[in-house]
Scaffold this motif. Structure first.
Motif, short mmCIF file in Angstrom:
data_model
loop_
_atom_site.label_atom_id
_atom_site.label_comp_id
_atom_site.label_asym_id
_atom_site.label_seq_id
_atom_site.Cartn_x
_atom_site.Cartn_y
_atom_site.Cartn_z
N LEU A 58 -86.59 -19.59 -37.00
CA LEU A 58 -85.83 -19.19 -38.18
C LEU A 58 -84.56 -18.46 -37.77
CD1 LEU A 58 -86.17 -19.19 -41.36
CD2 LEU A 58 -86.96 -16.84 -41.10
N LEU A 59 -84.72 -17.53 -36.83
CA LEU A 59 -83.56 -16.81 -36.31
C LEU A 59 -82.59 -17.76 -35.63
CD1 LEU A 59 -82.10 -14.16 -35.53
CD2 LEU A 59 -83.60 -14.04 -33.52
N GLN A 60 -83.12 -18.69 -34.86
CA GLN A 60 -82.29 -19.65 -34.13
C GLN A 60 -81.45 -20.50 -35.08
OE1 GLN A 60 -84.54 -22.30 -31.52
NE2 GLN A 60 -83.17 -23.97 -32.07
N ASN A 61 -82.06 -21.00 -36.15
CA ASN A 61 -81.32 -21.84 -37.10
C ASN A 61 -80.21 -21.07 -37.80
OD1 ASN A 61 -82.70 -24.31 -36.73
ND2 ASN A 61 -84.42 -23.57 -37.95
N ASN A 62 -80.46 -19.81 -38.12
CA ASN A 62 -79.40 -18.99 -38.72
C ASN A 62 -78.28 -18.73 -37.72
OD1 ASN A 62 -79.98 -17.81 -41.61
ND2 ASN A 62 -81.97 -17.89 -40.58
N LEU A 63 -78.64 -18.54 -36.45
CA LEU A 63 -77.62 -18.34 -35.40
C LEU A 63 -76.75 -19.57 -35.23
CD1 LEU A 63 -79.72 -16.46 -32.67
CD2 LEU A 63 -77.76 -15.53 -33.93
N LEU A 64 -77.35 -20.75 -35.35
CA LEU A 64 -76.60 -21.99 -35.17
C LEU A 64 -75.60 -22.21 -36.31
CD1 LEU A 64 -79.31 -24.41 -33.76
CD2 LEU A 64 -77.70 -22.93 -32.55
N TYR A 65 -76.00 -21.87 -37.53
CA TYR A 65 -75.04 -21.94 -38.64
C TYR A 65 -73.87 -20.98 -38.40
CZ TYR A 65 -77.55 -24.94 -41.95
OH TYR A 65 -78.13 -26.01 -42.59
N PHE A 66 -74.21 -19.78 -37.93
CA PHE A 66 -73.16 -18.80 -37.64
C PHE A 66 -72.25 -19.32 -36.54
CE2 PHE A 66 -71.51 -15.18 -35.28
CZ PHE A 66 -70.97 -14.39 -36.29
N ALA A 67 -72.84 -19.88 -35.48
CA ALA A 67 -72.05 -20.37 -34.36
C ALA A 67 -71.09 -21.47 -34.78
CB ALA A 67 -72.98 -20.86 -33.25
N LEU A 68 -71.56 -22.40 -35.61
CA LEU A 68 -70.71 -23.52 -36.02
C LEU A 68 -69.70 -23.12 -37.08
CD1 LEU A 68 -73.29 -26.42 -35.95
CD2 LEU A 68 -71.17 -26.27 -34.65
N SER A 69 -69.77 -21.89 -37.56
CA SER A 69 -68.70 -21.35 -38.40
C SER A 69 -67.57 -20.80 -37.53
CB SER A 69 -69.25 -20.24 -39.30
OG SER A 69 -70.24 -20.73 -40.17
N ASN A 70 -67.85 -20.65 -36.23
CA ASN A 70 -66.89 -20.01 -35.33
C ASN A 70 -66.44 -20.89 -34.18
OD1 ASN A 70 -66.93 -16.92 -36.14
ND2 ASN A 70 -69.01 -17.68 -36.31
N LEU A 71 -67.16 -21.96 -33.90
CA LEU A 71 -66.83 -22.84 -32.79
C LEU A 71 -66.71 -24.27 -33.27
CD1 LEU A 71 -69.29 -21.62 -29.99
CD2 LEU A 71 -66.85 -21.15 -30.13
N ARG A 72 -65.89 -25.04 -32.57
CA ARG A 72 -65.87 -26.47 -32.81
C ARG A 72 -67.18 -27.09 -32.34
NH1 ARG A 72 -61.91 -29.84 -34.08
NH2 ARG A 72 -59.81 -29.09 -34.49
N ALA A 73 -67.46 -28.31 -32.81
CA ALA A 73 -68.74 -28.94 -32.53
C ALA A 73 -68.96 -29.19 -31.04
CB ALA A 73 -68.85 -30.27 -33.29
N THR A 74 -67.94 -29.69 -30.33
CA THR A 74 -68.14 -30.03 -28.92
C THR A 74 -68.31 -28.80 -28.04
OG1 THR A 74 -66.86 -32.07 -29.24
CG2 THR A 74 -67.20 -31.32 -26.97
N PRO A 75 -67.48 -27.76 -28.14
CA PRO A 75 -67.76 -26.54 -27.36
C PRO A 75 -69.12 -25.94 -27.68
CG PRO A 75 -65.52 -26.50 -28.17
CD PRO A 75 -66.18 -27.67 -28.82
N TYR A 76 -69.52 -26.02 -28.95
CA TYR A 76 -70.85 -25.55 -29.33
C TYR A 76 -71.94 -26.35 -28.62
CZ TYR A 76 -75.09 -25.95 -32.13
OH TYR A 76 -76.40 -26.06 -32.51
N LYS A 77 -71.81 -27.69 -28.65
CA LYS A 77 -72.81 -28.55 -28.02
C LYS A 77 -72.90 -28.28 -26.53
CE LYS A 77 -74.82 -31.74 -28.78
NZ LYS A 77 -76.30 -31.80 -28.79
#
Length: 328
Positions: A96-115
Motif C-alpha cells: 500500500l505504501l509502495q503504490n502511494n510512493l509510485l504515484y508520488f514519484a510519477l508526479s515528479n519524474l518522467r516515465a523513463t527515468p522513473y522506470k
C-alpha cells in the motif's frame, strides 16, 4: 510444460502491463486538464478491485459456484486462520505504501527515468533473497548487481528536465529529488514484499487465490484507513472520486490486473526473474515516451540505461560455471 507456459506467459504479460501502466500513470498525473485525482483513493479502488477478482475466482473455483461454499471458504481461511491473515498484513501495508510512493514519484519524474530508477528493486530483491531465502549468488551475479547500481547512479546524475517537469498547479509536485527518493523507497518495499510473498506462496499448499484474498482483505482495510487519515478533508470537500476520468479508471484496472499477475510469477517463477521482466519493459517505455511525450534522453542517460539492461541480461544468464540457476 504447462508450468513453463504459465511462467513465461505471465512474464510477457508483465512487460506489456508494466510499460502501459507507467506511461498512462505518468500522463494522468502530468496532463490533467481539470481537478487532480487523489492517489490514495486510486490505490484504495485498485485494492478493492483486486479483492473482488479474488473473491470471484474463489466463488468459481473453491466454492464451486455456491454462496454457501464461498461462506465456508471464508470461515475456514479467514476466521479459523487469523495468524496467517495477520502475517500477510505486513506485505499488505508495505505494498500500500509502495503504490502511494509510485504515484508520488510519477508526479515528479518522467516515465523513463522513473522506470530506470525503479530497477533498483532487482538489487533489493536479490539482497532480500539472500538474507531471507538463503539463496547464494555467484560472482557474476554480484558484479551484475554492482553494474546495475552504477547504471542507476549514472542515470540520476543526468539532468533530464523538460517543460512538463514544472510543479503541478494542484499538487505543487514536480521536484525530481523527491521523486527519486520516493522511487528508491518503493524499490526497497518492493524487494522485501516480493521475497516475503514468494516465501509464503512457495512454502505452503494454500490456494493462490486464497492467499491473494487474505492479502486483499487486509489491503482494503488498511487502504480505507490511510485514505481517511491522509485525505479526509479533501474528500469531504470535493468527494472520493474527485478528478476521476476514464484514463484514471484505466490506470486503476491495469494496476490491479498487474498486481494479480505478479502472484502467478511468484508462484511459478521467481521474484528476481519478475524484476528482470519489468526491467526489459524500460526499453519499451523509453521508445514510447520519446514518440508520444517528446522525451529526449541525453547520451549520459542512454549510457546508464544501457548499463542497467546489460547488467540485467548478465544476471539472468548464468555462466558455464554458475550453478545458481532459476527454478524451472
Amino acid at each position: 510444460m504447462a508450468t513453463r507456459c504459465l511462467r513465461y506467459g505471465s512474464l510477457a504479460f508483465l512487460v506489456a502491463q508494466d510499460t502501459a501502466l507507467v506511461l498512462l500513470m505518468r500522463y494522468s498525473r502530468s496532463h490533467a486538464t481539470g481537478e487532480m485525482y487523489l492517489a490514495s483513493t486510486a490505490v484504495c479502488c485498485m485494492e478493492v478491485l483486486k479483492l473482488c477478482v479474488c473473491v470471484g475466482m474463489l466463488y468459481a473455483g473453491e466454492a464451486r459456484g455456491s454462496i454457501s461454499g464461498l461462506v465456508n471458504v471464508f470461515r475456514r481461511e479467514f476466521l479459523e486462520k487469523p495468524s496467517e491473515v495477520l502475517r500477510l498484513a505486513v506485505p499488505s501495508f508495505l505494498y500500500l505504501l509502495q503504490n502511494n510512493l509510485l504515484y508520488f514519484a510519477l508526479s515528479n519524474l518522467r516515465a523513463t527515468p522513473y522506470k530506470v530508477t525503479y530497477n533498483l528493486k532487482i538489487l533489493t530483491s536479490a539482497l532480500f533473497s539472500v538474507t531471507m531465502l538463503g539463496q547464494k549468488l555467484s560472482k557474476r551475479k554480484w558484479l551484475s548487481l554492482i553494474a546495475l547500481f552504477v547504471g542507476v547512479t549514472v542515470v540520476q546524475s543526468d539532468n533530464h528536465k523538460s517543460d512538463s517537469d514544472a510543479p503541478h498547479p494542484e499538487t505543487g509536485l514536480g521536484y525530481q529529488t523527491l521523486g527519486f527518493l520516493a522511487v528508491v523507497a518503493a524499490a526497497f518495499t518492493s524487494g522485501f514484499c516480493g521475497v516475503y510473498q514468494q516465501k509464503i506462496l512457495q512454502a505452503g499448499k494454500t490456494n493462490m487465490w486464497v492467499r491473494n484474498a487474505q492479502m486483499g482483505l487486509t489491503s482494503v482495510c488498511l487502504g480505507v484507513v490511510s485514505t481517511i487519515v491522509k485525505d479526509r478533508q479533501a474528500i469531504q470537500e470535493r468527494g472520493f472520486f474527485q478528478g476521476y476520468t476514464r484514463l484514471v479508471w484505466t490506470v486503476i484496472i491495469i494496476q490491479a490486473v498487474g498486481g494479480l499477475n505478479v502472484a502467478f510469477i511468484l508462484k511459478y517463477a521467481d521474484n528476481i526473474l519478475k524484476g528482470f521482466a519489468a526491467a526489459f519493459s524500460t526499453v519499451a517505455s523509453c521508445v514510447l515516451e520519446m514518440a508520444i511525450m517528446h522525451f529526449r534522453p541525453t547520451a549520459t542517460f542512454l549510457l546508464g540505461g544501457a548499463l542497467i539492461n546489460v547488467a540485467a541480461y548478465c544476471y539472468n544468464t548464468p555462466g558455464r560455471k554458475d550453478g545458481n540457476k532459476l527454478p524451472r
